[in-house]
Design a protein around this motif. Structure first.
Motif, short mmCIF file in Angstrom:
data_model
loop_
_atom_site.label_atom_id
_atom_site.label_comp_id
_atom_site.label_asym_id
_atom_site.label_seq_id
_atom_site.Cartn_x
_atom_site.Cartn_y
_atom_site.Cartn_z
N ALA A 133 0.96 -1.11 0.09
CA ALA A 133 0.04 -0.18 -0.06
C ALA A 133 0.89 1.35 0.00
O ALA A 133 0.56 2.25 -0.66
CB ALA A 133 -0.99 -0.23 1.20
N LEU A 149 2.41 1.94 -3.50
CA LEU A 149 1.36 2.41 -4.44
C LEU A 149 1.24 4.05 -3.87
O LEU A 149 1.40 4.68 -5.06
CB LEU A 149 -0.01 1.76 -4.01
CG LEU A 149 -0.10 0.42 -4.58
CD1 LEU A 149 -1.56 -0.07 -4.14
CD2 LEU A 149 -0.08 0.33 -6.26
N ASP A 173 3.41 1.08 -9.05
CA ASP A 173 2.18 0.24 -9.38
C ASP A 173 2.41 -1.05 -10.49
O ASP A 173 3.30 -1.03 -11.25
CB ASP A 173 1.19 1.36 -10.09
CG ASP A 173 -0.20 0.83 -10.49
OD1 ASP A 173 -0.64 0.03 -9.69
OD2 ASP A 173 -0.91 1.27 -11.10
N ARG A 229 -1.13 -4.04 -6.41
CA ARG A 229 -2.51 -3.65 -6.10
C ARG A 229 -3.37 -4.78 -5.36
O ARG A 229 -3.70 -4.75 -4.32
CB ARG A 229 -3.24 -3.21 -7.44
CG ARG A 229 -2.84 -1.77 -7.57
CD ARG A 229 -3.67 -1.49 -8.88
NE ARG A 229 -2.98 -2.04 -10.08
CZ ARG A 229 -3.06 -2.05 -11.42
NH1 ARG A 229 -4.04 -1.58 -11.66
NH2 ARG A 229 -2.23 -2.64 -12.20
N GLU A 230 -3.27 -5.97 -6.02
CA GLU A 230 -3.68 -7.21 -5.12
C GLU A 230 -3.20 -7.22 -3.90
O GLU A 230 -3.86 -7.70 -2.84
CB GLU A 230 -3.44 -8.41 -6.03
CG GLU A 230 -4.31 -9.61 -5.52
CD GLU A 230 -4.38 -10.81 -6.59
OE1 GLU A 230 -4.93 -11.84 -6.13
OE2 GLU A 230 -3.91 -10.80 -7.56
N GLY A 260 -4.36 -4.92 -1.03
CA GLY A 260 -5.88 -5.12 -0.92
C GLY A 260 -5.88 -6.41 0.13
O GLY A 260 -7.15 -6.68 0.72
#
Length: 156
Positions: free
Chosen positions: A26, A29, A34, A39-40, A43
């Motif tokens: 996180a 990012l 990126d 991103r996965e 999350g």
């Protein structure tokens, strides 16, 4: 050295637990890095399956072109980071010992001396022995940080 590059050697040196990797992703990012896997990973909850977290982390590094160092290079960086942390009073001598890893490697005499002195610590040392050991460890840390070409990224 950015957050992901630093994390790569920490991961290989086994000082970066899997549950910290989603938050690291996180932050990466936010830092402008990126990729789909990043991103996965960002999350995922901290308590996700450790194997899944590790696989996504390695995939994200690959997608971003951040190489994983070999164990020797990672261990040497860990040694230097511990020495730097001690020299800058970010770590105590006992804190250095607590962060020792099986991934440690020493190639130079200064690295070997620092590792050797750190390994001499025992919780059964007498109160009169601890100050001498601490002084020896600090001296070895100063010698290592003055001689290294591995940078000064502290263990986070």
């Amino acid at each position: 050295m950015d957050r992901l590059q630093r994390s790569a050697w920490q991961y290989v040196a086994e000082v970066l637990p899997p549950e910290e990797l989603p938050m690291l992703a996180a932050h990466a990012l936010v830092d402008g890095r990126d990729s789909p896997a990043l991103r996965e990973l960002a999350g995922l909850p901290r308590r996700s399956d450790a194997t899944e977290i590790r696989e996504l982390y390695v995939q994200a590094l690959h997608e971003l072109g951040v190489p994983l160092p070999d164990k020797e290079a990672a261990g040497r960086r860990l040694l230097v980071s511990l020495a730097v942390g001690l020299v800058h009073a970010e770590l105590s001598p006992e804190g250095v010992v607590d962060r020792l890893s099986s991934a440690l490697a020493a190639r130079t005499p200064e690295e070997a001396r620092f590792l050797s002195v750190a390994a001499q610590y025992s919780e059964w040392m007498g109160a009169d022995e601890v100050p001498g050991w601490e002084n020896d460890l600090r001296a070895a840390a100063h010698s290592l940080t003055a001689s290294t070409d591995l940078g000064s990224e502290a263990v986070g």
